[in-house]
Write a protein that holds these residues in place. Sequence first.
Motif, PDB file in Angstrom:
ATOM      1  N   THR A 121      -7.418   2.896  -5.726  1.00  0.00           N
ATOM      2  CA  THR A 121      -7.128   4.101  -4.954  1.00  0.00           C
ATOM      3  C   THR A 121      -8.308   4.435  -4.050  1.00  0.00           C
ATOM      4  OG1 THR A 121      -7.956   5.517  -6.742  1.00  0.00           O
ATOM      5  CG2 THR A 121      -5.588   5.103  -6.691  1.00  0.00           C
TER       6      THR A 121
ATOM      7  N   PRO B 293      -4.950   4.550 -11.775  1.00  0.00           N
ATOM      8  CA  PRO B 293      -3.523   4.505 -12.110  1.00  0.00           C
ATOM      9  C   PRO B 293      -3.282   3.909 -13.496  1.00  0.00           C
ATOM     10  CG  PRO B 293      -3.965   3.538  -9.941  1.00  0.00           C
ATOM     11  CD  PRO B 293      -5.273   3.696 -10.628  1.00  0.00           C
TER      12      PRO B 293
ATOM     13  N   VAL C 292       0.578   7.355 -10.645  1.00  0.00           N
ATOM     14  CA  VAL C 292      -0.628   7.734  -9.915  1.00  0.00           C
ATOM     15  C   VAL C 292      -0.586   9.224  -9.611  1.00  0.00           C
ATOM     16  CG1 VAL C 292       0.332   7.215  -7.633  1.00  0.00           C
ATOM     17  CG2 VAL C 292      -2.146   7.033  -8.007  1.00  0.00           C
TER      18      VAL C 292
ATOM     19  N   ALA D  68      -6.067   9.558   1.903  1.00  0.00           N
ATOM     20  CA  ALA D  68      -6.030   8.933   0.586  1.00  0.00           C
ATOM     21  C   ALA D  68      -4.862   7.965   0.477  1.00  0.00           C
ATOM     22  CB  ALA D  68      -5.926  10.003  -0.494  1.00  0.00           C
TER      23      ALA D  68
ATOM     24  N   LEU E 233      -1.181   8.516  -0.246  1.00  0.00           N
ATOM     25  CA  LEU E 233      -1.249   9.623  -1.195  1.00  0.00           C
ATOM     26  C   LEU E 233      -1.588  10.898  -0.440  1.00  0.00           C
ATOM     27  CD1 LEU E 233      -3.217   7.792  -4.025  1.00  0.00           C
ATOM     28  CD2 LEU E 233      -0.815   8.471  -4.097  1.00  0.00           C
TER      29      LEU E 233
ATOM     30  N   GLY F 176      -1.984  12.365  -7.081  1.00  0.00           N
ATOM     31  CA  GLY F 176      -2.516  12.657  -5.765  1.00  0.00           C
ATOM     32  C   GLY F 176      -3.087  14.055  -5.687  1.00  0.00           C
TER      33      GLY F 176
ATOM     34  N   ASN G 183      -9.756  11.537  -3.959  1.00  0.00           N
ATOM     35  CA  ASN G 183      -8.959  10.940  -5.024  1.00  0.00           C
ATOM     36  C   ASN G 183      -9.846  10.070  -5.898  1.00  0.00           C
ATOM     37  OD1 ASN G 183      -6.997   9.224  -6.509  1.00  0.00           O
ATOM     38  ND2 ASN G 183      -5.530  10.312  -5.236  1.00  0.00           N
TER      39      ASN G 183
ATOM     40  N   SER H 266       0.860  -1.184   0.000  1.00  0.00           N
ATOM     41  CA  SER H 266       0.000   0.000   0.000  1.00  0.00           C
ATOM     42  C   SER H 266       0.894   1.232   0.000  1.00  0.00           C
ATOM     43  CB  SER H 266      -0.952   0.004   1.197  1.00  0.00           C
ATOM     44  OG  SER H 266      -0.226   0.021   2.407  1.00  0.00           O
TER      45      SER H 266
ATOM     46  N   LEU I  98      -3.282   4.196  -1.958  1.00  0.00           N
ATOM     47  CA  LEU I  98      -3.355   3.202  -3.019  1.00  0.00           C
ATOM     48  C   LEU I  98      -3.157   1.832  -2.391  1.00  0.00           C
ATOM     49  CD1 LEU I  98      -3.338   2.416  -6.076  1.00  0.00           C
ATOM     50  CD2 LEU I  98      -0.862   2.793  -6.026  1.00  0.00           C
TER      51      LEU I  98
END
Length: 603
Positions: free
Chosen positions: A568, A126, A135, A594, A117, A137, A122, A114, A596
């Motif tokens: 995300t 990606p 990605v 936020a 961000l 942010g 978001n 993980s 990923l």
Amino acid sequence: MTVRGLVLGGTILAGALVIAIQPAPNAQAQESGPAGLRTPPPGPGGGLSPYASLPAAPKAANPLNRLTAVTDDKLMHPADGEWLTWRRTYDDWGFSPLRQINRGNAGSLRVAWSWSLPPGPNEMTPLVHDGVLFVFGYGDRVQALDAASGDLLWQYSRQLQTGQPSVKRNLALYGDRLYVPTSDAHMVALDIKTGRVVWDHTIADSKEFNITGGPLAAKGKIMQGVGGRAPGGNFIVALDARTGEEAWRFHTIAQPGEPGGNSWNGLPLEKRNGASAWTAGSYDPDLNLAFFGVGQTYDTGPLLKPVSQSGVTNDGLYTDSTLAINPDTGKLAWHFQHVANDQWDLDWVFERQLIPLPVNGTTKKLAVTSGKMAIYEGVDATTGKYAFSMDLGLQNVVSAIDPKTGAKTINPKTLPGDGETKLVCPHAGGSKNWLPGSYNGETKTLYVSLVESCMDLIPVKDGTRPSLSSGVRWAVRPRLDSDGQYGRVEAINLATQKVVWTQRQRVPITTGVLDTAGGVVFEGSMDRWFRARDDTSGKVLWQIRLNDVPNAAPISYMVNGRQYVAMTVGNGGAIPSTWWPLIPDVQNPPDRSAGLWVFELAQ
């Protein structure tokens, strides 16, 4: 580290940090590379001893060394393990041909890695190429990560001087560059190996226009739609991928004296607005056409009642339309208006999926889409001729559809402007919204996420700002027949126009949908659950609770023989913000966090 007027970039090459300095393309301070990250202060005792030396760090393979150019051929025929465009392929199917993760083993999915961000909403999907994941942010920070490990490879951070950060939904890869739309309405081309700025082009004045949907890259052009409420409306612009110079601009509001220019109820151009293009387009290389959706007007009042002028209508072209544009010239090949004179903010701006389907016994390539009313429609991708409509039964605005032309008959009970409250389904947040569906070409099945809702259009008192300039504000409410189940995932066979299955739940679905050749559908909802379903039944095979609300589209990719699924998260976007009144019992973290999340099968 940032120096005004300079970009300091860094790339990690076999354990060494290489610093590159280049002039910034404008007066804004920017950062590129891991060197742009702040070094944490030393801990108690003054940090590393001056008498100590560190053992050499292990040398790890750097995927940046393997990055190759993203050619037209790769975009037209992406490798199974790549995710090169917003919906993986130019036709916007959003389908992964990978099958390592399947119905039989999806229950053993686990977190692979993980990545945090920048805090904030978001909605980013990606991209993945040659083992590198790109990605975006909140606050306009772009990062390149090792797609297998999650290690940072480089970073670009834009220091905004005007306007506020806005969400972005996609980036574009083309050649050796990554194309990034910014919150101050620029397009920036970054070197995919270093994150350094190659060129920076101003698209519009960010005080009047905004960019949320991302670019479409094709035929040497970077095509970007804009949104906003500026007088005269919005546009789609094409930039030369190599230089950033503007190649053409198409106005999404029909201009006076041009075809469709008399469809604005006699309004001069400066009194027309809206027609935003806020979802990325799709592209057909055989037809050499780019397909864009266009939204509604933001000023509905002047179009509410038709004027008595010969040859003048209040249809409001090109609102709520599909546009087919030649990417070489910017010329309109054809248009199809799905709903004329949208008085409810129920626009049709979403993905245009290019799908071969039977039409009167003959297979034709259709541009298939739905607006917020969850009426799926197909039109001939070559000509724009109407083919079919499929109403999923969640709206009360359209009472009939002409089977030959697709023209809509509007239920007069839903029209605002007479001082009475109107019950309209769905809410302006949409049963369907920009969150994209996924199409499986082998089974002819489309998987979509939907929300069951309605709204009351309530006349406002003098001095109160309305939601619509017809003098009403909208307020969300359940459907009259609601059982408290608002979230809905649906599988639809587009060849037969029959629903295969429907799975409903209390909490609204807030992500797009991903189907895979392994027979697994992925989606997530507002209560932070992310799920894998059997694509033949909708049965949940696996689920995990994330740290924040997923509000984008999941993807799948493969690196070193392993399949991954990425999602995300980042609460605060328009869609989850809309549905809170329906589910007051659902609690999510009060602080935005936020990130990923990437998943793999347990080894």
